[in-house]
Design a protein around this motif. Structure first.
Motif, short mmCIF file in Angstrom:
data_model
loop_
_atom_site.label_atom_id
_atom_site.label_comp_id
_atom_site.label_asym_id
_atom_site.label_seq_id
_atom_site.Cartn_x
_atom_site.Cartn_y
_atom_site.Cartn_z
N PHE A 66 -33.24 9.91 -17.34
CA PHE A 66 -33.22 11.34 -17.12
C PHE A 66 -31.95 11.97 -17.68
O PHE A 66 -31.95 13.14 -18.03
N LYS A 67 -30.89 11.19 -17.79
CA LYS A 67 -29.64 11.72 -18.30
C LYS A 67 -29.59 11.67 -19.83
O LYS A 67 -29.27 12.65 -20.47
N VAL A 68 -29.91 10.53 -20.42
CA VAL A 68 -29.75 10.38 -21.87
C VAL A 68 -31.02 9.92 -22.56
O VAL A 68 -31.01 9.66 -23.75
N GLY A 69 -32.08 9.80 -21.83
CA GLY A 69 -33.30 9.19 -22.34
C GLY A 69 -34.04 9.99 -23.36
O GLY A 69 -33.58 11.03 -23.84
N PRO A 70 -35.21 9.50 -23.71
CA PRO A 70 -35.99 10.13 -24.77
C PRO A 70 -36.46 11.53 -24.39
O PRO A 70 -36.73 11.81 -23.23
N VAL A 71 -36.55 12.37 -25.39
CA VAL A 71 -36.96 13.75 -25.20
C VAL A 71 -38.38 13.82 -24.64
O VAL A 71 -38.69 14.66 -23.81
N ASP A 72 -39.24 12.90 -25.05
CA ASP A 72 -40.63 12.91 -24.60
C ASP A 72 -40.87 12.05 -23.36
O ASP A 72 -41.97 11.60 -23.12
N LEU A 73 -39.85 11.83 -22.56
CA LEU A 73 -39.95 10.98 -21.37
C LEU A 73 -41.04 11.46 -20.42
O LEU A 73 -41.84 10.66 -19.93
N VAL A 74 -41.11 12.74 -20.17
CA VAL A 74 -42.07 13.28 -19.22
C VAL A 74 -43.50 13.09 -19.72
O VAL A 74 -44.40 12.76 -18.95
N GLU A 75 -43.72 13.25 -21.02
CA GLU A 75 -45.06 13.14 -21.58
C GLU A 75 -45.46 11.71 -21.91
O GLU A 75 -46.62 11.41 -22.09
N GLY A 76 -44.49 10.81 -22.00
CA GLY A 76 -44.76 9.44 -22.41
C GLY A 76 -45.11 8.54 -21.23
O GLY A 76 -45.25 8.97 -20.09
N ASN A 77 -45.25 7.26 -21.54
CA ASN A 77 -45.62 6.27 -20.54
C ASN A 77 -44.49 5.29 -20.26
O ASN A 77 -44.74 4.21 -19.73
N LEU A 78 -43.26 5.66 -20.58
CA LEU A 78 -42.14 4.74 -20.45
C LEU A 78 -41.94 4.29 -19.01
O LEU A 78 -41.87 3.09 -18.73
N LEU A 79 -41.85 5.23 -18.08
CA LEU A 79 -41.58 4.87 -16.69
C LEU A 79 -42.72 4.08 -16.06
O LEU A 79 -42.49 3.10 -15.35
N LYS A 91 -34.60 2.78 -28.46
CA LYS A 91 -33.80 2.75 -29.69
C LYS A 91 -34.43 3.52 -30.85
O LYS A 91 -33.73 4.03 -31.70
N ASP A 92 -35.75 3.64 -30.89
CA ASP A 92 -36.41 4.36 -31.97
C ASP A 92 -36.88 5.75 -31.57
O ASP A 92 -37.63 6.39 -32.31
N SER A 93 -36.45 6.22 -30.42
CA SER A 93 -36.87 7.53 -29.92
C SER A 93 -35.71 8.53 -30.02
O SER A 93 -34.55 8.16 -29.91
N ARG A 94 -36.07 9.76 -30.20
CA ARG A 94 -35.06 10.83 -30.18
C ARG A 94 -34.66 11.05 -28.73
O ARG A 94 -35.52 11.21 -27.86
N THR A 95 -33.35 11.05 -28.46
CA THR A 95 -32.87 11.18 -27.09
C THR A 95 -32.07 12.47 -26.91
O THR A 95 -31.65 13.10 -27.88
N TYR A 96 -31.84 12.81 -25.65
CA TYR A 96 -31.00 13.96 -25.35
C TYR A 96 -29.57 13.72 -25.83
O TYR A 96 -28.88 14.66 -26.24
#
Length: 108
Positions: free
Chosen positions: A39-52, A86-91
């Motif tokens: 949530f601090k530095v993670g990928p921009v699409d964290l909310v829409e993705g399936n990472l968590l 590593k391959d995702s755009r992050t905040y």
């Protein structure tokens, strides 16, 4: 985004949190640290993705195999997180771009 989308999103999030609460305490602690980091530095699409949810799947498999959480991810939670995105755009990338004025991944 309509009200139905918001309600469905909340239902999905609550179901996700219930899965996290079903994990052993050490897994829950590490999950919360991972979540905080993303949530601090993670990928921009964290909310829409399936990472968590993917992490919860991974943790559930580790519990089923009788492994400790640190056997799965190692001792460095931040390194594990960085490797996942590593391959995702992050905040962090966006912030670095705003400082340097250059688009793209920041040099390390």
């Amino acid at each position: 985004m309509g009200i139905r989308d918001i309600i469905e999103g909340k239902k999905q999030w609550r179901a996700h949190l219930a899965r996290v609460k079903a994990l052993p305490p050490d897994y829950q602690i590490v999950y919360k640290e991972l979540q905080r980091y993303f949530f601090k530095v993670g990928p921009v699409d964290l909310v829409e993705g399936n990472l968590l949810s993917g992490i919860v799947d991974f943790f559930e498999e580790g519990v089923a195999a009788g492994k400790g959480v640190l056997e799965l991810i190692g001792d460095d939670v931040a390194a594990f997180c960085d490797d996942l995105v590593k391959d995702s755009r992050t905040y962090a990338d966006i912030y670095q771009e705003s400082i340097s004025g250059k688009p793209g991944k920041a040099e390390k």
